[in-house]
Design an enzyme around this catalytic site. Structure first.
Site, PDB file in Angstrom:
ATOM      1  N   PHE B 133       0.781  -1.155  -0.091  1.00 39.86           N
ATOM      2  CA  PHE B 133      -0.044   0.029  -0.082  1.00 39.86           C
ATOM      3  C   PHE B 133       0.852   1.099  -0.134  1.00 39.86           C
ATOM      4  O   PHE B 133       1.640   1.364   1.005  1.00 39.86           O
ATOM      5  CB  PHE B 133      -0.738  -0.357   1.436  1.00 39.86           C
ATOM      6  CG  PHE B 133      -1.797   1.134   1.519  1.00 39.86           C
ATOM      7  CD1 PHE B 133      -2.826   1.240   0.870  1.00 39.86           C
ATOM      8  CD2 PHE B 133      -1.495   2.158   2.494  1.00 39.86           C
ATOM      9  CE1 PHE B 133      -3.967   2.252   1.125  1.00 39.86           C
ATOM     10  CE2 PHE B 133      -2.213   3.123   2.591  1.00 39.86           C
ATOM     11  CZ  PHE B 133      -3.760   3.128   1.758  1.00 39.86           C
ATOM     12  N   GLU B 367       0.092   4.235  10.836  1.00 42.94           N
ATOM     13  CA  GLU B 367      -1.473   4.442  10.404  1.00 42.94           C
ATOM     14  C   GLU B 367      -2.328   5.389  11.273  1.00 42.94           C
ATOM     15  O   GLU B 367      -3.143   5.049  12.173  1.00 42.94           O
ATOM     16  CB  GLU B 367      -2.017   2.799  11.135  1.00 42.94           C
ATOM     17  CG  GLU B 367      -1.242   1.766  10.346  1.00 42.94           C
ATOM     18  CD  GLU B 367      -1.708   1.077   9.057  1.00 42.94           C
ATOM     19  OE1 GLU B 367      -2.689   1.758   8.717  1.00 42.94           O
ATOM     20  OE2 GLU B 367      -0.974   0.505   8.486  1.00 42.94           O
ATOM     21  N   HIS B 370       0.023   8.733  17.085  1.00 46.11           N
ATOM     22  CA  HIS B 370      -0.794   8.929  18.311  1.00 46.11           C
ATOM     23  C   HIS B 370      -1.259  10.555  18.274  1.00 46.11           C
ATOM     24  O   HIS B 370      -2.643  10.422  18.827  1.00 46.11           O
ATOM     25  CB  HIS B 370       0.091   8.716  19.587  1.00 46.11           C
ATOM     26  CG  HIS B 370      -0.396   8.659  20.836  1.00 46.11           C
ATOM     27  ND1 HIS B 370      -1.172   7.832  21.321  1.00 46.11           N
ATOM     28  CD2 HIS B 370      -0.448   9.535  21.846  1.00 46.11           C
ATOM     29  CE1 HIS B 370      -1.538   8.193  22.764  1.00 46.11           C
ATOM     30  NE2 HIS B 370      -1.190   9.399  22.736  1.00 46.11           N
TER      31      HIS B 370
END
Lengths: 256, 389
Positions: B133, B367, B370
């Protein structure tokens, strides 16, 4: 070819067990399929993979045991039979064998497979008892099974590592050792498909039996972990000192 | 000692029978097939036990929550439990599966044509086609909308140029889902490894996620046929939709990593003697264990509820942000405390806590970092955007 695999759900090998009455406290612990029985199931599934066979799995146990049966269905078994009544808690081997015999008698299985023993109770009795009740020839502790021309050739392990080869006519019952094959994992797709496969729940009367016929003859008085300490002596000091003391003790007791 | 999963609130009782069977099956797979190999791969700086890929496929790990195309069609509780068990092994193992399933199969499944689905998904479920990806670039991480990669329409094809970095599985992939700017907004393209002008190179020297392959993708005038464009989505919501899938898996995966560290610290501290008594008999180690167990239990409850919201179709993406943010932070703290309790032994690879600890530094960053998840939640709660720019 129609094969019955009898399996038992036992406490997970890593579960922390607490004795409770004549058995263990089953609250909050994990269970798994008895390791010996997984090899019996794998052997049945290999026979199915190699030709045509229907593989039926059966167990005796409460609601929780449906997980063991669904796992077996997820691995490739075709249907399952779960037998239970609360009065069967703590049932002895003969009772288990009678129930399995009643479930199997009208099915005309060509082959009955199961583990040599269960990981929890270690009796090794159910297989031979079931064979007698069904009037089938049987052998135990199979390390290799080959089927041909209506007979089974079985290599079985004896004490001291020697192997014995025996021939049995089909139908017959064989209990298996661990390690006779490499057990597959249930596939995630198989687990989903297993939800649609039949799982018949049967009580004692569904099998044409009554409570008296399946009453256990063996009762367990007590289950306990032996207390530590008696007869043991802990040697203290550095490794060298402990070794010297140990040699002294061995000589003192005349063990060498 | 064998791993024993903490289940303080008997969450098992809340799971369906098939979810438990799935979880136990994957746990056994990780114990028997993956854990004996992990340290060797960690020592090799960025390598994955590729020999496990066919076995992972046979088990059905790739695209396990998709329906059809050879996929298992699991619900989101079972899918989450799989990620938990994989990351209990290593974040690299969970990443492999997450990228294949959530970041590659999912966009083809969701944004692709029937022809694209038929062409790619069965092979990807079977582990015969590996995907990666490509969203992040060397200079664009938390602000992917600024990406420099660009695709220009030329006849019935697209000419793709750009560089993607931090791409899991790049060099072992057969296809890459590459996101690029177009005149019509950001769009996704299925780039095949043999396309002229496409190159993947390994990145070395990672302290973290060492049992995972991380790559850079270089695209120089790569001609991508129109039939390889994902037509179902335009704009950043395309890649962000994929990331939402992967973040959901990470929220569960973090529990697995924390479980591994907690179990190691618990077993170690009960056996390790200090001042003639078990380490676990002292107050400070006990306080650490209690904190770990409490935080793991809270994270489990968060995920279980999140899974049910997802299955019901009531999931909002900030809910996933909260679980990813909380659970990865939780797992990193658990791993640090566990590493600390193991003393000097905690720094060698006989023990898993430090491996998880350094892995989780990556998981905290990828992804959606935080801090980005904090801003997503801040915006959701206040209605005010604090992203800047």
């Amino acid at each position: 070819m129609k094969i019955l695999v009898c399996l038992k759900q036992v406490p997970h090998k890593d579960a922390r067990l607490e004795a409770s009455g004549g058995w263990i406290d089953e609250g909050g612990i994990k269970f798994e399929i008895n390791q010996y029985d997984t090899y019996a199931l794998e052997e049945a599934l290999r026979i199915k993979d190699a030709g045509e066979a229907e593989v039926v799995v059966a167990t005796i146990g409460p609601d929780r045991t449906s997980q063991a049966l669904r796992t077996a269905l997820g691995m490739g078994a075709d249907r399952a039979i779960q037998i239970w009544d609360d009065s069967l808690s703590g049932a002895d081997s003969l009772t288990i064998a009678k129930l399995l015999a009643a479930a199997a008698k009208d099915e005309s299985f060509d082959l009955v497979l199961m583990g040599l023993m269960s990981d929890d109770a270690n009796n090794s009795l159910t297989g031979p008892m079931l064979a007698e009740l069904l009037g089938l020839p049987h052998t135990t502790g199979a390390m290799k099974i080959e089927l041909s021309d209506g007979k089974a050739q079985v290599e079985r392990e004896l004490e001291g590592g020697s192997l014995q080869v025996v021939d049995l006519p089909l139908p017959c019952l064989i209990t298996v050792q661990t390690g006779l094959n490499e057990v597959r994992y249930a596939s995630l797709k198989g687990i989903m498909q297993a939800k649609k496969k039949p799982l018949d729940k049967k009580g004692i009367s569904d099998l044409g039996l009554d409570a008296a016929a399946v009453a256990s003859k063996v009762t367990v008085d007590k289950l306990y972990v032996p207390t530590k300490g008696e007869g043991a002596e802990i040697l203290e000091g550095s490794a060298g000192e402990v070794a010297q003391q140990l040699v002294g003790k061995i000589k003192e007791l005349g063990l060498l | 000692m064998a791993f024993e999963a903490l289940d303080f609130y008997r969450i098992d009782d809340e799971l369906s029978e098939d979810a438990r069977i799935v979880r136990d099956t994957v746990r056994e797979f990780v114990d028997k097939e993956f854990l004996p190999l992990v340290v060797e791969h960690v020592r090799r700086d960025g390598s994955f036990p590729m020999e496990l890929v066919p076995k992972m496929a046979e088990l059905g790990l790739f695209g396990s929550n998709l329906h059809g195309y050879g996929c298992a069609g699991l619900d989101n509780v079972a899918y989450g439990l799989i990620q938990q068990e994989l990351e209990r092994g290593d974040s690299g193992l969970r990443s492999f599966s997450s990228v294949q399933s959530g970041l590659c199969m999912y966009p083809i499944y969701t944004y692709g044509t029937d022809k694209q689905k038929d062409r790619w998904l069965p092979g990807m479920a079977a582990g015969e086609v590996i995907g990666c990806f490509g969203l992040t670039e060397p200079d664009f991480g938390s602000d992917p909308g600024g990406m420099l990669s660009r695709a220009e329409k030329r006849g019935n094809a697209w000419i793709l140029n750009g560089t993607k970095r931090w791409i899991t599985n790049g060099t072992v992939s057969d296809i890459a889902i590459v996101w690029a700017q177009t005149d019509d907004g950001i769009q996704g393209f299925i780039v095949e490894k043999d396309f002229a002008g496409f190159e993947a190179r390994d990145m070395k020297g990672k302290f973290s996620l060492r049992a995972s392959i991380t790559s850079e993708l270089f695209m120089s005038d790569v001609e991508v046929p129109e039939e390889n464009r994902l037509p179902g989505v335009k704009g950043l919501k395309g890649p962000l939709g994929c990331l939402n899938q992967a973040r959901y898996g990470i929220a569960w995966g973090a529990i697995g990593a924390a479980q591994a560290c907690f179990d190691e610290a618990l077993q170690y501290s009960k056996e390790r003697m200090i001042m003639k008594r078990p380490l676990a008999s002292l107050q400070i180690p006990q306080q650490k264990l209690v904190k770990m167990a409490t935080e793991i239990t809270k994270a489990q409850l968060l995920c279980l509820r999140l899974a049910k919201l997802k299955d019901e179709g009531n999931l909002r993406h900030p809910m996933v942000s909260m679980a990813k943010m909380n659970n990865v932070d939780m797992a990193l703290n658990v791993a640090r405390d566990a590493r600390d309790m193991l003393g000097a032994n905690g720094i060698v690879d006989d023990y898993c806590s430090m491996r998880h600890m350094v892995n989780l530094e990556t998981v905290r960053t990828y992804e959606g970092t935080h801090d980005i998840h904090t801003l997503i939640l801040g915006r959701d709660l206040t209605g005010l955007d604090a992203f800047g720019g």
